[in-house]
Scaffold this motif. Structure first.
Motif, PDB file in Angstrom:
ATOM      1  N   PRO A 144       0.803  -1.231   0.000  1.00 19.44           N
ATOM      2  CA  PRO A 144       0.000   0.000   0.000  1.00 19.44           C
ATOM      3  C   PRO A 144       0.831   1.275   0.000  1.00 19.44           C
ATOM      4  N   TYR A 145       2.125   1.151   0.318  1.00 11.36           N
ATOM      5  CA  TYR A 145       2.988   2.327   0.310  1.00 11.36           C
ATOM      6  C   TYR A 145       3.981   2.285  -0.854  1.00 11.36           C
ATOM      7  N   GLY A 146       3.656   1.519  -1.855  1.00 11.75           N
ATOM      8  CA  GLY A 146       4.438   1.494  -3.081  1.00 11.75           C
ATOM      9  C   GLY A 146       5.895   1.159  -2.849  1.00 11.75           C
ATOM     10  N   ASP A 147       6.790   2.045  -3.305  1.00 10.62           N
ATOM     11  CA  ASP A 147       8.230   1.838  -3.257  1.00 10.62           C
ATOM     12  C   ASP A 147       8.837   2.348  -1.952  1.00 10.62           C
ATOM     13  N   CYS A 148       7.999   2.703  -1.005  1.00  8.71           N
ATOM     14  CA  CYS A 148       8.449   3.262   0.271  1.00  8.71           C
ATOM     15  C   CYS A 148       9.177   2.204   1.100  1.00  8.71           C
ATOM     16  N   THR A 149      10.237   2.593   1.812  1.00 13.64           N
ATOM     17  CA  THR A 149      11.000   1.673   2.650  1.00 13.64           C
ATOM     18  C   THR A 149      10.722   1.927   4.128  1.00 13.64           C
ATOM     19  N   LYS A 150      11.183   1.020   4.972  1.00 15.76           N
ATOM     20  CA  LYS A 150      10.954   1.151   6.411  1.00 15.76           C
ATOM     21  C   LYS A 150      11.669   2.363   6.996  1.00 15.76           C
ATOM     22  N   LEU A 151      12.683   2.876   6.282  1.00 21.16           N
ATOM     23  CA  LEU A 151      13.392   4.066   6.748  1.00 21.16           C
ATOM     24  C   LEU A 151      12.614   5.345   6.468  1.00 21.16           C
ATOM     25  N   GLN A 152      11.610   5.266   5.594  1.00 21.85           N
ATOM     26  CA  GLN A 152      10.821   6.449   5.224  1.00 21.85           C
ATOM     27  C   GLN A 152       9.555   6.486   6.081  1.00 21.85           C
TER      28      GLN A 152
END
Length: 390
Positions: free
Chosen positions: A222-230
């Protein structure tokens, strides 16, 4: 206009022509989703929200206008300069691992309240700016442009056996060409610059996720290309809904978008036997195979073998994908006219003309490049015209 009239319009050669086994209403609905500008969640309209939180496009059509691909157009950020519309910046190491902060792709836009990951310009050469930390050690940046979609949907109809019969990873015949299939965990890849996706629906799901930030049953992110650091990205609302299989895009929506893409037929091949003869004589047709056999025995215009080839240092940007080296590329299909605006060639749009693209062919294609360079001027022009007419 009633649906039956719409179907008749499309079937009669209107905006697009449908395959015999394509439901016209599905293709029409798929085009509507393809054209839709998605909006951030939450929204009063469940069927249109879920954009981002980071994204590079609001719609499929923004990169594939008219079913075409990337082309030269005035820059969105600076209309006084030209840039490549439909280009993105990918990140990765040669072994296919992604950047721990930015993941696979630079997201140049964001929903309100978030700052985009950065910006990029592609002409006259690549330049980019990151709004976050620098890329991790060993991570490189490489440009990828949106390809034309006409004729690509038919690759779903090609069997594994048809692809594998041309593979020669050990170069047993000694011709210097070592094409190999991309054997992914889900099967043999056909779609994408590195044949990473097995089916057209897989490719559609990956594009929705990576470019627009929309989740689906095939790409449940659901957050696309987003990583856990973002963390700011992960804290934004998403548009997942029980109405759409618990995601932002349902399996049915993926299917009908794929049906629309399948309806985009390549233009009729020109009657140019002389051009075809030169194309074959220079060795181009060994990889850019003019047609492939479908499961039903019919021939599909292709101008690709759907195999991976090492294309040498000039086309090696250091960005690999899992199981695929950074210098390896699936043979680009040469079919698919319909671009709006001047075209760019190769995976990164670094060539403005066919002859510039051929000049960058190395590795397994070096012999064909040399044969092209040795052609008489009139034969070289004839070959370029032939390729541009596909």
């Amino acid at each position: 206009m009633p649906m039956t009239m719409l179907a008749a319009f499309f079937l009669s050669g209107g905006e697009f022509a449908l395959a015999a086994d394509t439901d016209p209403l599905d293709a029409i609905a798929g085009k509507a989703l393809f054209d839709r500008n998605w909006i951030p969640a939450p929204s009063s309209t469940d069927g249109s929200d879920g954009l981002g939180p980071y994204f590079t496009a609001r719609s499929c059509v923004s990169c594939h206008a008219g079913g075409g691909g990337a082309h030269v157009a005035p820059s969105r950020n600076d209309p006084s300069r030209d840039d490549i519309a439909g280009a993105v910046l990918r990140f990765g190491r040669a072994d296919g691992s992604a950047d721990p902060y930015y993941e696979r792709q630079l997201q140049t836009d964001a929903v309100p309240g978030l700052v985009p990951e950065g910006s990029a310009h592609f002409l006259p050469e690549l330049s980019y700016h990151l709004n976050g930390p620098p890329l991790a050690s060993g991570v490189k940046a490489g440009v990828r442009i949106a390809p034309p979609l006409h004729g690509r949907g038919a690759f779903d109809q090609i069997s594994d056996e048809e692809i594998l019969k041309r593979a020669d990873p050990d170069d047993k015949n000694g011709d210097g060409i070592r094409g190999r299939a991309n054997r992914t965990a889900d099967g043999i890849g056909r779609f994408g610059w590195k044949a990473s996706q097995v089916t057209l629906e897989d490719q559609v799901a990956d594009a929705f996720s990576l470019d627009i930030g929309l989740s689906s049953p095939k790409a449940p992110h659901p957050y696309g290309d987003c990583t856990k650091l973002q963390t700011a990205c992960l804290g934004a609302p998403n548009g997942e809904s029980k109405l759409f299989d618990g995601r932002e895009i349902s399996a049915t929506m993926l299917r009908i978008v794929a049906n629309y893409i399948e309806s985009l037929k390549p233009r009729a091949l020109q009657d140019d036997s002389a051009g075809a003869r030169i194309f074959d004589a220079t060795g181009c047709a060994q990889c850019h195979v003019p047609s492939l056999k479908a499961r039903d025995g019919s021939l599909i215009p292709a101008f690709t073998d759907l195999l991976l080839h090492d294309m040498g240092s000039a086309l090696d940007d250091g960005v690999g994908e899992p199981g695929v080296a950074s210098s390896e590329w699936r043979t680009a299909p040469l079919i698919g006219g319909g671009n709006r605006g001047p075209r760019r060639y190769l995976h990164d749009g670094s060539a403005a003309t066919v002859d510039e693209a051929v000049a960058k062919h190395g590795g397994e294609a070096a012999r064909s490049r040399e044969q092209f360079g040795a052609l008489k001027a009139e034969d070289k022009l004839r070959l370029i015209e032939y390729v541009n007419g596909l």
